[in-house]
Design a protein around this motif. Structure first.
Motif, PDB file in Angstrom:
ATOM      1  N   PHE A   1      37.885  29.538  44.051  1.00 32.61           N
ATOM      2  CA  PHE A   1      38.486  30.827  44.374  1.00 32.61           C
ATOM      3  C   PHE A   1      39.919  30.878  43.861  1.00 32.61           C
ATOM      4  CE2 PHE A   1      34.918  30.987  47.193  1.00 32.61           C
ATOM      5  CZ  PHE A   1      34.648  32.349  47.357  1.00 32.61           C
ATOM      6  N   GLU A   2      40.243  32.010  43.213  1.00 33.11           N
ATOM      7  CA  GLU A   2      41.601  32.276  42.752  1.00 33.11           C
ATOM      8  C   GLU A   2      42.232  33.420  43.550  1.00 33.11           C
ATOM      9  OE1 GLU A   2      41.120  30.987  38.094  1.00 33.11           O
ATOM     10  OE2 GLU A   2      40.604  33.032  38.659  1.00 33.11           O
ATOM     11  N   GLY A   3      41.440  34.052  44.398  1.00 35.56           N
ATOM     12  CA  GLY A   3      41.879  35.120  45.299  1.00 35.56           C
ATOM     13  C   GLY A   3      40.893  35.168  46.443  1.00 35.56           C
ATOM     14  N   ASP A   4      40.976  36.224  47.244  1.00 38.94           N
ATOM     15  CA  ASP A   4      40.064  36.330  48.386  1.00 38.94           C
ATOM     16  C   ASP A   4      38.608  36.503  47.940  1.00 38.94           C
ATOM     17  OD1 ASP A   4      42.157  36.057  50.119  1.00 38.94           O
ATOM     18  OD2 ASP A   4      42.463  38.219  50.364  1.00 38.94           O
ATOM     19  N   SER A   5      38.395  37.148  46.803  1.00 40.81           N
ATOM     20  CA  SER A   5      37.021  37.432  46.382  1.00 40.81           C
ATOM     21  C   SER A   5      36.802  37.241  44.890  1.00 40.81           C
ATOM     22  CB  SER A   5      36.650  38.876  46.763  1.00 40.81           C
ATOM     23  OG  SER A   5      37.536  39.796  46.139  1.00 40.81           O
ATOM     24  N   THR A   6      37.680  36.529  44.219  1.00 42.93           N
ATOM     25  CA  THR A   6      37.533  36.306  42.785  1.00 42.93           C
ATOM     26  C   THR A   6      37.783  34.838  42.466  1.00 42.93           C
ATOM     27  OG1 THR A   6      39.862  36.828  42.380  1.00 42.93           O
ATOM     28  CG2 THR A   6      38.284  38.646  42.200  1.00 42.93           C
ATOM     29  N   GLY A   7      37.321  34.419  41.301  1.00 42.95           N
ATOM     30  CA  GLY A   7      37.580  33.053  40.893  1.00 42.95           C
ATOM     31  C   GLY A   7      36.699  32.630  39.747  1.00 42.95           C
ATOM     32  N   LYS A   8      36.706  31.325  39.512  1.00 45.23           N
ATOM     33  CA  LYS A   8      35.951  30.740  38.410  1.00 45.23           C
ATOM     34  C   LYS A   8      34.579  30.296  38.909  1.00 45.23           C
ATOM     35  CE  LYS A   8      39.647  29.093  35.363  1.00 45.23           C
ATOM     36  NZ  LYS A   8      40.753  29.791  36.000  1.00 45.23           N
TER      37      LYS A   8
END
Length: 437
Positions: free
Chosen positions: A321-328
């Motif tokens: 996760f790179e945010g609350d609901s996004t990522g790799k």
């Protein structure tokens, strides 16, 4: 000349659009002109990607990304004309819809003197047109948004049925998940692949299960209950039938065979390159925040086919996760058979995900929409006849898919159940591991 709107025409021979209100032309490439001509000739009809690839690149084999780029460029060239809507229909293709335009624009083309006569109501028309235009832009933005595509994709699935499932001599109810248009939902479509005379397994007294079909595959995922009546993450059973002929799976032999196959080297233990490992300072406090957290899910899916070697897919999914609901997003699948005749078929997917909370009937699900940035299919040196079907199917999807949907339909502290887009859609119960890097 092909009339697009009362003031916009497409000259397919000259390969440009003509705007009669300004007199300007908008140049098009051969592919753009051919695809737009075909879409306009069938307004409001959903045209499949394969058909459009044939129209835009006749007698040529090109990647699906060529069509995606062409559609993107066409949208930019059509931006000044919002009544011409070039829509993406998820998993089906594209569609052109031409809506009505306020008649003050048309009158400018037909008779410029009529503007004087119409001037008394221009203010009202402009206001109405402005509101309609705003609603149109909002609507186009919504229908082309990721959120709408996720809602549309999720809405094809249903989870309003249960089927009886007998595993190892124990009978339980499995929640059934299926898409629109699939009618073969009888429990024997799953049960018939287990030979009843050998369906005896010690220690499987109770289990929880999910069953799924995409119309071509019939899979189920089961977890034997632990002492507290929850899934301990041990002895997970994931079976997918790829052939309608009964596989006659001997469950009393299947369990020890899976233990043997899973004791081999695992290729998918950790996916993320370990080049960011934090080396703690021995003089510093022990409570150090990791630089990277990988949420790893791992499971083994088995594909029994009558009179063939048992094939195993070593499946791994990793989220960073790179945010609350996004990522790799990272996924890897390694396919072998029980006698190791097939050298590993390795299929890796990387991309960016966005997480959405949705429901399928009354079942809460986490939907991960993955925009694929890289796919690697490693061709094996040897493929047995048992595994050749998997190599061909994965290769087909490797060429075609640009965005993928993964559904997490159940999770607890130790496990999770996923709908995985592997050769279509299958269900798999996986172990969960949090890895701090």
């Amino acid at each position: 000349m092909l009339k697009v709107t009362p003031y916009l025409e497409l000259d397919s021979e000259a390969k440009h659009l003509i705007d009669h209100t300004s007199g300007k032309t908008i140049g098009l490439t051969f592919s753009e002109s051919a695809i737009l001509t075909y879409l306009l000739s069938t307004p409001d009809v959903i045209c499949g990607k394969e058909v459009l690839l044939e129209q835009g690149w006749p007698d040529r084999v090109v990647a699906a990304t060529s069509l995606t780029q062409c559609i993107s460029t066409l949208r930019k060239k059509l931006e000044p004309y919002p009544e011409v809507q070039l829509k993406t229909i998820a998993r089906r293709g594209y569609q052109v819809h031409v809506s009505a335009r306020p008649d003050t624009k048309v009158s400018q083309v037909k008779d410029s003197d009529s503007i004087e006569t119409a001037r008394w109501h221009v203010s009202l028309v402009v206001k109405v047109a402005g509101v309609l235009m705003l609603l149109l832009v909002i609507g186009i933005g919504w229908f082309n948004s990721d959120h709408y595509s996720v809602i549309e994709e999720t809405s094809q699935w249903h989870a309003d049925k249960h089927i009886p499932l007998n595993i190892g001599g124990t009978l339980a109810s499995a929640r059934l998940i299926y898409p629109d248009g699939v009618n073969e939902l009888q429990s024997d479509m799953w049960q018939k692949h287990i030979a009843p005379e050998t369906n005896l397994v010690d220690g499987v007294d109770k289990f929880n299960a999910f069953a799924l079909t995409d119309g071509s595959h019939y899979s189920f995922a089961a977890c034997p209950y632990g002492e507290q009546g929850t899934c301990p993450g041990e002895h997970l059973i994931n079976i997918t039938a790829i052939d309608l002929k009964p596989a006659s799976l001997n469950m009393s032999q299947f369990i020890p065979l899976t233990d043997k196959m899973e004791s081999r080297i695992r290729y998918n233990r950790i996916l993320i390159p370990n080049n960011q490992v934090y080396e703690p300072d021995p003089l510093a406090d022990d409570d150090v925040t990791p630089q990277l957290i990988e949420h790893n899910y791992h499971g083994d899916v088995y594909f029994p086919v009558a009179n063939e070697l048992l094939v195993r897919a070593d499946l791994s999914i990793s989220l960073v996760f790179e945010g609350d609901s996004t990522g790799k997003f990272y996924s890897s699948t390694c396919i072998t058979d029980e006698d190791c005749l097939t050298t590993p078929i390795k299929y890796k997917v990387r991309g960016q995900f966005k997480l959405y909370q949705q429901t399928i009937n009354d079942m809460s699900v986490d939907v991960f929409k993955v925009i694929v940035s890289q796919k690697d299919l490693i061709k094996p040196d040897t493929v047995s006849s048992s595994a050749m079907h998997f190599y061909r199917e994965i290769r087909k999807h490797n060429i075609r898919d640009e965005e993928l949907y993964y559904y997490r339909i159940y999770k607890d502290d130790k496990t999770a159940v996923w709908i995985v887009p592997l050769m279509g859609s299958i269900v798999a119960w996986t172990k969960y591991e949090r890895v701090e890097l």
